[in-house]
Design an enzyme around this catalytic site. Structure first.
Site, PDB file in Angstrom:
ATOM      1  NE  ARG A   1      23.046 -34.863  -1.371  1.00  0.00           N
ATOM      2  CZ  ARG A   1      22.564 -34.239  -2.453  1.00  0.00           C
ATOM      3  NH1 ARG A   1      21.271 -34.203  -2.678  1.00  0.00           N
ATOM      4  NH2 ARG A   1      23.379 -33.655  -3.304  1.00  0.00           N
TER       5      ARG A   1
ATOM      6  CG  HIS B   1      18.273 -37.776  -5.721  1.00  0.00           C
ATOM      7  ND1 HIS B   1      19.266 -38.030  -4.794  1.00  0.00           N
ATOM      8  CD2 HIS B   1      18.394 -36.457  -6.011  1.00  0.00           C
ATOM      9  CE1 HIS B   1      19.946 -36.917  -4.544  1.00  0.00           C
ATOM     10  NE2 HIS B   1      19.420 -35.945  -5.276  1.00  0.00           N
TER      11      HIS B   1
HETATM   12  C1  GLV Z   1      21.031 -33.078  -6.389  1.00  0.00           C
HETATM   13  O1  GLV Z   1      20.719 -33.692  -5.432  1.00  0.00           O
HETATM   14  C2  GLV Z   1      22.079 -32.087  -6.407  1.00  0.00           C
HETATM   15  O2  GLV Z   1      22.924 -32.069  -5.504  1.00  0.00           O
HETATM   16  O3  GLV Z   1      22.078 -31.271  -7.346  1.00  0.00           O
END
Ligand code: GLV
Length: 307
Positions: free
Chosen positions: A222, A270
């Site tokens: 993260r 992401h």
């Molecule tokens: C992506 O970051 C998730 O949490 O699936």
């Protein structure tokens, strides 16, 4: 008794079809206004809706993603359990992405892309896989799946987790005492930790300094775990050789941020691993059946630990 799908319609239609087939006795709600809140037992959502307390009979909150840090303490009804997404699509995509990142760093892809732009035909020194020590922060289901994928390349593999665990073919370290020796033997560090108080800001200047000179980073945990300035400093000083980054804080990064154009950083928005509706519907349906049978769902979150 009903299930509330609180996400986008496109994925909802895939879920609706699977529910109609495999759980025909459980009404599937996409438009919650048609339901009495007391009927809702299950919700699938990315974050806790502000009025979640209205659903007095809620039993299970399913996260649509693998991460659950977006559910802030105090936003879930005390009686409901929280379940993170564990499904084949997420696992497969994470295996692909981390393999891509490790091989790109191992074979100096970013440097060659830069050289191509300069029309420079210049072979760079390359280490053999047996000399490229991979270390993964985290030893949950995703991390173990990633390690399995990396094994055939012949990289020496190690992992670090908060509590002690053993995995075949992987050198396992744990706890705060295990972190320094783990980092000191790691040439490519992969962060796949959940975001908790204990991992917030973990990837900082001190941690980078503990890695051997020339080490590289793959960040798929993260954003808030990474100190951006410390990473840029470690790359610019030459202590770190490269980074492959998928998560940042904030997301998206502002256009002037130093990661975008850094010659040693590959940045993606992401996308390492994204919940796939077909396989996710299967996983949620199986978990509802487990819950009805009095079993813990797969991916049950320990709310005190935060993952
Ligand atoms: C992506 O970051 C998730 O949490 O699936």
């Amino acid at each position: 008794m009903a299930f509330w799908f609180n996400s986008d319609r496109e994925r909802g239609l895939v879920f609706a079809e699977a529910f109609a087939r495999d759980l025909p006795d459980l009404p599937f709600a996409m438009d919650i206004s048609e339901y009495d809140p007391d009927e809702i037992r299950y919700i699938l959502t990315w974050t806790a809706p502000p009025d979640l307390y209205r659903f007095r009979n809620l039993e299970v909150v399913f996260s649509i993603g693998a991460g659950v840090d977006q559910f802030k303490p105090g936003t879930l009804p005390p009686g409901a359990i929280l379940v993170r997404m564990v499904e084949d699509g997420i696992v497969r995509m994470m295996q692909e992405y981390v393999t891509l990142a490790v091989l790109a760093l191992h074979r100096k892809l970013k440097a060659y892309i830069g050289q191509q732009a300069d029309a420079a035909w210049l072979p760079l020194p390359v280490r053999q896989a047996a000399q490229q020590r991979i270390g993964i922060l985290g030893l949950g289901m995703l991390a173990q799946a990633v390690m399995e994928r990396l094994k055939p390349f012949g990289f020496p593999l190690a992992a670090w987790s908060r509590s002690e665990r053993q995995v075949d073919g992987v050198d396992c370290y744990h706890g705060s005492d295990g972190l320094t020796p783990f980092l000191a033997r790691t040439d490519i560090l992969i962060c796949l930790l959940p975001l908790t108080q204990g991992t917030h800001g973990l990837l900082d200047a001190r941690l980078f300094a503990t890695l051997p000179a020339g080490a590289a980073l793959v960040h798929v945990g993260r954003g808030a775990q990474l100190d951006h300035d410390a990473l840029i400093a470690a790359l610019d000083e030459g202590h770190l050789s490269g980074a492959f980054i998928d998560v940042t804080e904030p997301e998206p990064l502002p256009p002037e941020h130093g990661f975008w154009r850094h010659p040693k950083i590959i940045l993606t928005p992401h996308v390492a691993s994204v919940t796939q509706p077909e396989t996710a519907a299967r996983a949620v349906i199986d978990n509802i059946k487990r819950h009805r049978d009095g079993l813990d769902p797969i991916g049950l979150v320990d709310r005190d630990r935060g993952y």
